[in-house]
Motif scaffolding. Structure first.
Motif, PDB file in Angstrom:
ATOM      1  N   GLN A 220      20.546  32.559  30.720  1.00 56.96           N
ATOM      2  CA  GLN A 220      19.406  31.504  31.408  1.00 56.96           C
ATOM      3  C   GLN A 220      18.681  30.808  32.658  1.00 56.96           C
ATOM      4  OE1 GLN A 220      23.057  29.714  28.090  1.00 56.96           O
ATOM      5  NE2 GLN A 220      21.265  28.067  28.448  1.00 56.96           N
ATOM      6  N   ILE A 221      20.288  31.325  33.603  1.00 62.32           N
ATOM      7  CA  ILE A 221      19.195  30.394  35.085  1.00 62.32           C
ATOM      8  C   ILE A 221      18.151  31.491  35.473  1.00 62.32           C
ATOM      9  CG2 ILE A 221      20.065  30.468  37.439  1.00 62.32           C
ATOM     10  CD1 ILE A 221      21.431  28.290  35.332  1.00 62.32           C
ATOM     11  N   CYS A 222      16.883  31.433  35.836  1.00 66.37           N
ATOM     12  CA  CYS A 222      16.365  32.715  35.610  1.00 66.37           C
ATOM     13  C   CYS A 222      15.128  31.531  37.536  1.00 66.37           C
ATOM     14  CB  CYS A 222      15.366  32.220  35.159  1.00 66.37           C
ATOM     15  SG  CYS A 222      15.813  33.628  33.564  1.00 66.37           S
ATOM     16  N   VAL A 223      14.768  32.339  37.621  1.00 67.92           N
ATOM     17  CA  VAL A 223      13.467  32.288  38.669  1.00 67.92           C
ATOM     18  C   VAL A 223      12.211  32.283  38.470  1.00 67.92           C
ATOM     19  CG1 VAL A 223      13.065  32.360  41.249  1.00 67.92           C
ATOM     20  CG2 VAL A 223      15.686  33.274  40.551  1.00 67.92           C
ATOM     21  N   CYS A 224      11.331  31.278  38.215  1.00 66.66           N
ATOM     22  CA  CYS A 224       9.971  31.328  38.114  1.00 66.66           C
ATOM     23  C   CYS A 224       9.332  31.799  40.049  1.00 66.66           C
ATOM     24  CB  CYS A 224       9.460  29.857  37.985  1.00 66.66           C
ATOM     25  SG  CYS A 224       7.789  29.669  37.573  1.00 66.66           S
ATOM     26  N   ILE A 225       9.193  33.188  39.690  1.00 64.98           N
ATOM     27  CA  ILE A 225       8.164  33.859  40.687  1.00 64.98           C
ATOM     28  C   ILE A 225       6.460  33.688  40.464  1.00 64.98           C
ATOM     29  CG2 ILE A 225       9.658  35.900  40.219  1.00 64.98           C
ATOM     30  CD1 ILE A 225       7.729  37.300  38.449  1.00 64.98           C
ATOM     31  N   ARG A 226       5.737  33.455  39.186  1.00 60.93           N
ATOM     32  CA  ARG A 226       3.952  32.449  39.318  1.00 60.93           C
ATOM     33  C   ARG A 226       4.434  31.780  38.337  1.00 60.93           C
ATOM     34  NH1 ARG A 226       3.864  38.251  38.368  1.00 60.93           N
ATOM     35  NH2 ARG A 226       3.378  38.659  40.440  1.00 60.93           N
ATOM     36  N   VAL A 227       3.387  30.305  38.209  1.00 64.60           N
ATOM     37  CA  VAL A 227       2.688  30.237  37.506  1.00 64.60           C
ATOM     38  C   VAL A 227       1.410  30.755  37.511  1.00 64.60           C
ATOM     39  CG1 VAL A 227       1.776  28.120  36.529  1.00 64.60           C
ATOM     40  CG2 VAL A 227       4.667  28.133  37.375  1.00 64.60           C
ATOM     41  N   THR A 228       0.635  31.443  36.505  1.00 67.04           N
ATOM     42  CA  THR A 228      -1.366  31.431  36.441  1.00 67.04           C
ATOM     43  C   THR A 228      -1.328  30.299  35.022  1.00 67.04           C
ATOM     44  OG1 THR A 228      -0.237  33.485  34.764  1.00 67.04           O
ATOM     45  CG2 THR A 228      -0.971  33.098  37.513  1.00 67.04           C
ATOM     46  N   SER A 229      -1.371  31.409  34.055  1.00 65.77           N
ATOM     47  CA  SER A 229      -2.127  31.203  32.467  1.00 65.77           C
ATOM     48  C   SER A 229      -0.399  31.140  31.946  1.00 65.77           C
ATOM     49  CB  SER A 229      -2.727  32.207  31.969  1.00 65.77           C
ATOM     50  OG  SER A 229      -2.183  33.041  31.629  1.00 65.77           O
ATOM     51  N   ALA A 230       0.259  31.476  32.162  1.00 70.81           N
ATOM     52  CA  ALA A 230       1.719  31.330  31.628  1.00 70.81           C
ATOM     53  C   ALA A 230       2.731  31.222  32.786  1.00 70.81           C
ATOM     54  CB  ALA A 230       2.297  32.385  30.707  1.00 70.81           C
ATOM     55  N   ILE A 231       4.378  30.291  32.412  1.00 72.77           N
ATOM     56  CA  ILE A 231       4.935  31.135  33.328  1.00 72.77           C
ATOM     57  C   ILE A 231       5.802  31.998  33.423  1.00 72.77           C
ATOM     58  CG2 ILE A 231       7.175  29.606  33.600  1.00 72.77           C
ATOM     59  CD1 ILE A 231       6.211  27.362  32.230  1.00 72.77           C
ATOM     60  N   HIS A 232       5.760  32.541  34.505  1.00 77.32           N
ATOM     61  CA  HIS A 232       6.290  33.959  34.212  1.00 77.32           C
ATOM     62  C   HIS A 232       7.811  33.684  35.317  1.00 77.32           C
ATOM     63  CE1 HIS A 232       2.777  35.859  34.233  1.00 77.32           C
ATOM     64  NE2 HIS A 232       1.738  35.026  34.759  1.00 77.32           N
ATOM     65  N   LEU A 233       9.247  34.176  34.069  1.00 84.65           N
ATOM     66  CA  LEU A 233      10.520  34.012  34.769  1.00 84.65           C
ATOM     67  C   LEU A 233      10.986  36.202  35.322  1.00 84.65           C
ATOM     68  CD1 LEU A 233      11.408  31.451  32.764  1.00 84.65           C
ATOM     69  CD2 LEU A 233      10.796  31.398  34.516  1.00 84.65           C
TER      70      LEU A 233
ATOM     71  N   GLU B 162       0.359  39.386  45.088  1.00 86.95           N
ATOM     72  CA  GLU B 162      -0.888  40.185  44.265  1.00 86.95           C
ATOM     73  C   GLU B 162      -1.526  39.621  43.164  1.00 86.95           C
ATOM     74  OE1 GLU B 162      -3.483  44.580  44.980  1.00 86.95           O
ATOM     75  OE2 GLU B 162      -1.314  44.360  45.358  1.00 86.95           O
ATOM     76  N   ALA B 163      -0.914  39.486  42.241  1.00 90.29           N
ATOM     77  CA  ALA B 163      -1.069  38.905  41.285  1.00 90.29           C
ATOM     78  C   ALA B 163      -1.690  37.369  40.947  1.00 90.29           C
ATOM     79  CB  ALA B 163       0.055  38.992  40.046  1.00 90.29           C
ATOM     80  N   ILE B 164      -1.571  36.841  42.054  1.00 85.85           N
ATOM     81  CA  ILE B 164      -2.154  35.486  42.455  1.00 85.85           C
ATOM     82  C   ILE B 164      -3.004  35.556  43.232  1.00 85.85           C
ATOM     83  CG2 ILE B 164      -1.617  32.874  43.681  1.00 85.85           C
ATOM     84  CD1 ILE B 164       1.194  33.214  42.759  1.00 85.85           C
ATOM     85  N   ARG B 165      -2.856  36.416  44.602  1.00 87.70           N
ATOM     86  CA  ARG B 165      -4.337  36.672  45.009  1.00 87.70           C
ATOM     87  C   ARG B 165      -5.368  37.216  44.914  1.00 87.70           C
ATOM     88  NH1 ARG B 165      -1.667  38.890  49.070  1.00 87.70           N
ATOM     89  NH2 ARG B 165      -2.358  41.379  48.493  1.00 87.70           N
ATOM     90  N   LYS B 166      -5.664  38.267  43.291  1.00 85.64           N
ATOM     91  CA  LYS B 166      -6.488  38.516  42.683  1.00 85.64           C
ATOM     92  C   LYS B 166      -6.741  37.774  42.346  1.00 85.64           C
ATOM     93  CE  LYS B 166      -4.450  39.877  38.554  1.00 85.64           C
ATOM     94  NZ  LYS B 166      -3.933  41.644  37.898  1.00 85.64           N
ATOM     95  N   ASN B 167      -6.963  36.523  41.627  1.00 87.47           N
ATOM     96  CA  ASN B 167      -7.817  35.694  40.923  1.00 87.47           C
ATOM     97  C   ASN B 167      -8.200  34.696  42.149  1.00 87.47           C
ATOM     98  OD1 ASN B 167      -7.045  36.347  38.754  1.00 87.47           O
ATOM     99  ND2 ASN B 167      -5.523  35.271  38.837  1.00 87.47           N
ATOM    100  N   VAL B 168      -8.518  34.520  42.966  1.00 88.10           N
ATOM    101  CA  VAL B 168      -8.732  33.750  44.621  1.00 88.10           C
ATOM    102  C   VAL B 168      -9.498  33.974  45.745  1.00 88.10           C
ATOM    103  CG1 VAL B 168      -7.860  31.789  46.104  1.00 88.10           C
ATOM    104  CG2 VAL B 168      -5.956  32.493  44.714  1.00 88.10           C
TER     105      VAL B 168
END
Length: 503
Positions: free
Chosen positions: A270-283, A450-456
């Protein structure tokens, strides 16, 4: 016989012009071209100077009766517009050819060369070439006039996110700039918990809402208010409002999922870390490296909140780190991240170096950490967690420390950063002094992910020299191949300084 041969080789006969007596070839009017032009002007009635209206704000030309169209200089569209201005006089002659004569772009003049034909005396056809001069007059169109009034809009989108960090908004801003979704906005207003986008038509606002639904996990509500109506023509004037709510989760947040949601995602913790938020929440689960993506509809069905405030991040020093090679996977487990390495670490707070108190935890940062490194994380053991899902969990399942990211020297990273981003031109009010720190956090996230960077769209900053991709500390940097050259266009097609929505 000789006389007959001379008569067959003779060229066609000539006659004398009845006006000036010059020998000419026979024609229906029996007049030379020079005398015919002096007696008849087929361009009579066609104006030689015409005015045309141009809006400097939106770069559009006025097309009667009430349309504004965008045309490039010396384009077919602009030529058609110029000819429509003299359509009535041209209907009396035959238009053979039309084309632009080059003029200086700053001159506010357009010259069109016309070739026309018309039947004159006794069926003779006369052709004439002349130039029509168009004077470009500045006139503000109705749409730009309403924009300058600052109080006219037909639709507004109120984008809100109930978080204390603006990472998602900074990411959304770059997506809007990349795809040009800001071009139809009348103005953009920034407030403490979101952005307001104002539009002159409801259709433009609906297009923006659809874009937001595709780029960030969100939901929206629409409403409209009647401003005026005409009972005779059965027309109504509405103002529409779209309230868009983005999920209250940002990158690097620690969250606690509901038991039902965690089970549906592959029996992850249940305890997770959000690593990025794009079109979905990535945990990611820091205990097993199991990852999951949660879209907007799933989140609103099983909502959860961040456990800790970003300002509660504490600095730890890694005392010991070991890599976990064999990961035991339970039945029905989901996908495992290939970009992270599971590690078991002993850490100590830098503020408690004079004590011997250490914390043990598992982390997804095993590939980055070495003894002596500084790392940022949340101390859940000494934190007051007010969450309904955590309160129902067994205390043994709640980790003492959750590590978020490796810590680097921010001053060095800023000094060596040889790239920049563009920003939306917007009105700001009630600016927080913490905004600059949050923006620097977002820039560091771009360097690390890099996953966020490719959209910017990332632009090279020519003021800072190019260095290697990593600095002395090993902090990630953006390579030169991922950068774009920043182009500055200072003047538009009419010679005026173009107003841009980007700064």
């Amino acid at each position: 016989m000789e006389y007959m041969a001379e008569s067959t080789d003779r060229s066609p006969g000539h006659i004398l012009c009845c006006e000036c007596g010059v020998p000419i070839s026979p024609n229906p009017a029996n007049i030379c071209v020079a005398c015919l032009r002096s007696k008849v002007d087929i361009s009579q009635g066609i104006p030689k100077q015409v005015s045309i209206s141009f809006c400097k704000q939106c770069q559009r030309y006025f097309q009667p009766p009430g349309t504004w169209i965008q045309c490039a200089l010396e384009s077919r569209e602009l030529l058609a517009l110029c000819l429509k201005k003299i359509k009535a006089p041209l209907s009396k002659v035959r238009l053979v050819d039309a084309g632009f004569v080059w003029t200086e772009p700053h001159s506010k003049r357009l010259k069109v060369k016309l070739t026309i034909q018309k039947e004159v005396m006794n069926g003779a056809i006369l052709q004439q070439v002349f130039v029509v001069d168009y004077v470009v007059q500045s006139q503000m169109c109705g749409d730009c006039h309403r924009v300058e009034a600052k109080d006219f809009w037909k639709a507004v989108i109120q984008v809100r996110q109930k978080t204390l960090h603006k990472k998602t908004f900074y990411y959304l801003e770059q997506l809007i700039l990349k795809y040009g979704m800001h071009q139809n906005t009348l103005r953009i207003k920034e407030i403490h918990d979101g952005l307001d986008f104002y539009y002159s038509s409801k259709q433009h606002a609906q297009k923006m809402v659809e874009f937001l639904q595709c780029t960030v996990p969100c939901r929206y509500k629409a409403s409209q208010r009647l401003i005026s109506q005409d009972i005779h023509s059965n027309t109504y004037n509405y103002k529409s409002t779209f309230s868009v709510e983005i999920v209250p989760i940002c990158k690097d947040n620690v969250v606690c999922l509901s038991p039902k949601l965690a089970q549906s995602l592959g029996n992850m913790n249940q305890i997770c870390v959000c690593i990025r938020v794009t079109s979905a929440i990535h945990l990611i689960d820091p205990n097993t490296l199991q990852v999951a993506d949660i879209d907007g509809s799933t989140f609103w069905s099983h909502p959860f909140n961040s456990l800790c405030h970003p300002k509660q991040l504490e600095e730890f020093i890694v005392m010991e780190c070991s890599i976990v090679r064999d990961i035991k996977r339970a039945a029905g487990a989901g996908m495992i991240s290939k970009k992270h390495t599971l590690g078991e670490v002993w850490v100590q707070k830098t503020s408690e170096m004079n004590t011997d108190k250490q914390y043990f935890c598992r982390t997804h940062l095993g590939h980055l950490l070495n003894p002596g490194d500084l790392v940022l994380g949340f101390d859940l053991a000494n934190c007051n967690l007010n969450d309904e899902h955590v309160n129902k969990m067994n205390s043994d399942r709640v980790p003492d420390v959750v590590l978020i990211k490796k810590s680097y020297d921010r001053t060095k990273r800023q000094r060596r950063r040889n790239w920049k981003l563009k920003e939306l031109a917007r009105e700001r009010e009630n600016m927080d002094t913490d905004d600059e720190r949050q923006y620097q956090d977002f820039l560091e996230d771009l360097e690390e992910d890099e996953a966020i960077r490719k959209n910017v769209n990332i632009y090279r900053d020519s003021a800072i020299p190019v260095e290697s991709d990593t600095d002395d500390e090993g902090a990630p940097r953006i390579s030169l191949a991922e950068m774009l050259e920043d182009l500055h266009i200072s003047q538009d097609a009419t010679g005026e300084e173009g107003a841009s929505m980007m700064t």
